[in-house]
Design an enzyme around this catalytic site. Structure first.
Site, short mmCIF file in Angstrom:
data_model
loop_
_atom_site.label_atom_id
_atom_site.label_comp_id
_atom_site.label_asym_id
_atom_site.label_seq_id
_atom_site.Cartn_x
_atom_site.Cartn_y
_atom_site.Cartn_z
N SER A 90 2.20 16.00 19.37
CA SER A 90 3.00 17.20 19.66
C SER A 90 2.11 18.44 19.72
CB SER A 90 4.05 17.41 18.56
OG SER A 90 4.98 16.36 18.57
N GLY A 102 7.85 12.20 27.66
CA GLY A 102 8.98 13.13 27.67
C GLY A 102 8.56 14.52 27.24
N SER A 107 16.67 18.78 19.27
CA SER A 107 15.48 18.38 20.03
C SER A 107 14.45 19.50 20.08
CB SER A 107 15.88 18.00 21.46
OG SER A 107 14.73 17.93 22.27
N ASP A 117 10.61 9.54 15.28
CA ASP A 117 9.77 8.53 15.93
C ASP A 117 9.41 7.39 14.99
OD1 ASP A 117 9.80 9.91 18.34
OD2 ASP A 117 8.04 11.11 17.81
C1 S3P Z 1 8.52 15.90 20.27
C2 S3P Z 1 9.83 15.93 19.89
C3 S3P Z 1 10.64 14.73 19.65
C4 S3P Z 1 9.78 13.48 19.48
C5 S3P Z 1 8.68 13.40 20.50
C6 S3P Z 1 7.78 14.63 20.40
C7 S3P Z 1 7.81 17.17 20.51
O1 S3P Z 1 11.51 14.55 20.75
O2 S3P Z 1 10.57 12.31 19.57
O3 S3P Z 1 7.88 12.24 20.29
O4 S3P Z 1 6.56 17.17 20.56
O5 S3P Z 1 8.48 18.20 20.63
P1 S3P Z 1 12.90 15.36 20.84
O6 S3P Z 1 12.60 16.78 20.86
O7 S3P Z 1 13.56 14.92 22.13
O8 S3P Z 1 13.69 14.91 19.65
#
Ligand code: S3P
Length: 434
Positions: A17, A88, A161, A313
């Protein structure tokens, strides 16, 4: 398959992240950002390529990544589509960047990413002025058109999120006025912390049980030095391995222990796991520690729904560890698990069932009957999901028979060193047919 005790001191690669955000904020800042400890995994390399395609130069000098930013609003039209692979986070955060620039960008991803919901990010960004050139379409590939005159908004997150929060705050950097996110459940706060580090004005206030996070638009970000701490989501597999392989005693050095990320470690402690944070300190605005984990007798627990964002996660790994605990473990509030790199709720339950564990899904909850460990011998369908592959390979270190995963290539998206680190601790991996 019954590994020898895992022992020693080790490190895990940089936090995913924080690595995405360091590259993105470096690209939006004026001047040079130097990043030490950047995660060099496929997801992050795709983000590095994307910011380079938008005009920020990236280069590696020794073990430091340098990003020369273009200043807020200074990125330009890329020559071709931006490919985000499996990520994502990369795709959604970059939607916030694109929103604030008068450019037209086609975004693509792999089969897993192309199934994931983008409406959650597109809806607030469209309120601010982003256009989707395929009206009504809500999954990649998508063509987005940003604007130089975004509207600031006040947006209550409909899902907990950090990706949605971050995309809106990033777009807010380019809006005329203040953009506010209201979040009822705390999600990881790396965007807020790092934006402050880059000099942005970010305010966090508590109001009626919710957190209001406000960013001022049209502000200057200045290039900074960043040290990326070890990823607690990668360390989770090693910690789990040490808990379930008898006689183990490991210390994972320099791991991020931001409270929005440590739900799994709290849960392990509640299960009776010998998990301690040593030498707690701060690095680059984030708390870190060395995490010592010793093999332990575990008991089943109930993991409350409100803890989900801080360990979202880590559920596949916790579910597998729960098979080794006495009694039932129940995890509630797992709706978001269904929209990760795979439907992790089903993939986890199916993988455990295939290996002799009684696992039950009811609504957004997962129940694991512990006590018997994992028989193994079954095939796990990973559905292009790195964390499903790693969780089950880790579980295989303590199963009666080997656990086979159908694909391990996706591990390179987040933790390319996974296998090497476990092998260094005495684990054995076999390729099919050997
Ligand atoms: C993340 C947020 C989480 C996590 C992803 C990394 C981030 O997703 O599952 O691996 O770096 O902001 P969500 O924000 O969709 O919960």
């Amino acid at each position: 398959m019954r590994a020898p005790p895992l022992r020693g001191r080790l490190r895990v690669p940089g936090d995913k992240s924080i690595s995405h955000r360091a590259l993105i904020f470096g690209a939006l800042a004026t001047g040079t950002t130097r990043i030490r400890g950047l995660l060099e995994a496929e997801d992050i390399i795709n983000t590095a390529r994307a910011v380079a395609a938008l005009g920020a130069s990236t280069a590696k000098d020794g073990d430091v990544w340098e990003v020369k930013g273009r200043g807020p609003g200074g990125l330009h039209q890329p020559q071709g589509p931006l490919e985000f692979g499996n990520s994502g986070t990369g795709a959604r955060l970059m939607m916030g960047v694109i929103a604030g620039h008068p450019i037209t960008v086609q975004m693509t991803g792999d089969a897993s990413l192309s199934r994931r919901p983008m409406r959650r990010v597109l809806a607030p960004l469209m309120q601010m002025g982003l256009q989707v050139l395929e009206p009504g379409k809500e999954t990649l590939p998508l063509t987005l058109r940003g604007a130089s005159d975004l509207m600031p908004i006040i947006y209550a997150l409909p899902v907990p999120s950090a990706q949605v929060k971050s995309a809106v705050l990033i777009a807010g950097l380019h809006a005329a006025g203040e953009t506010t996110i209201i979040e009822r459940e705390a999600t990881r706060d790396h965007t807020e912390r790092m934006l402050r580090h880059f000099g942005a004005s970010v305010r966090t206030e508590q109001q009626n049980g919710a957190t209001h996070i406000t960013v001022k638009g049209d502000c200057e970000l200045a290039g900074r030095d960043i040290v990326v701490p070890g990823d607690p989501s990668s360390a989770a597999f090693l910690a789990a391995a040490a808990l379930i392989v008898p006689g183990s005693d490991i210390t994972i050095e320099g791991v991020l222990i931001n409270p929005t990320r440590t739900g799994l470690y709290t849960t392990f402690q509640e299960m009776g796991g010998d998990v301690t944070f040593l030498n707690e300190r701060e690095e680059g605005g984030e708390p870190i520690a060395d995490i010592r984990v010793r093999a332990s007798r575990l008991k089943g627990v109930r993991v409350p729904a409100e803890r989900a964002p801080s360990m979202i996660d880590e559920y596949p790994m916790l579910a597998a560890v729960s098979a080794f605990a006495q009694g039932e473990t129940r995890m509630d509030g797992l709706a978001e698990l269904k929209v990760k790199e795979s439907d992790r709720l089903q993939a986890t339950a199916a993988g455990l069932a295939a290996n002799g564990v009684v696992a039950r899904v009811a609504g957004d909850s997962l129940m694991i009957e512990g006590g018997g460990g994992i028989r193994g011998g079954g095939l796990v369908a990973t559905h292009l999901d790195h964390r499903i592959a790693m969780a089950f390979l880790t579980a295989g270190l303590a199963s009666d028979k080997p656990i086979v995963v159908d694909d391990s290539a996706m591990i390179a998206t987040s933790f390319p060193e996974f296998r090497g680190i476990l092998q260094g601790l005495g684990a054995r991996f076999e390729e099919p047919g050997t």
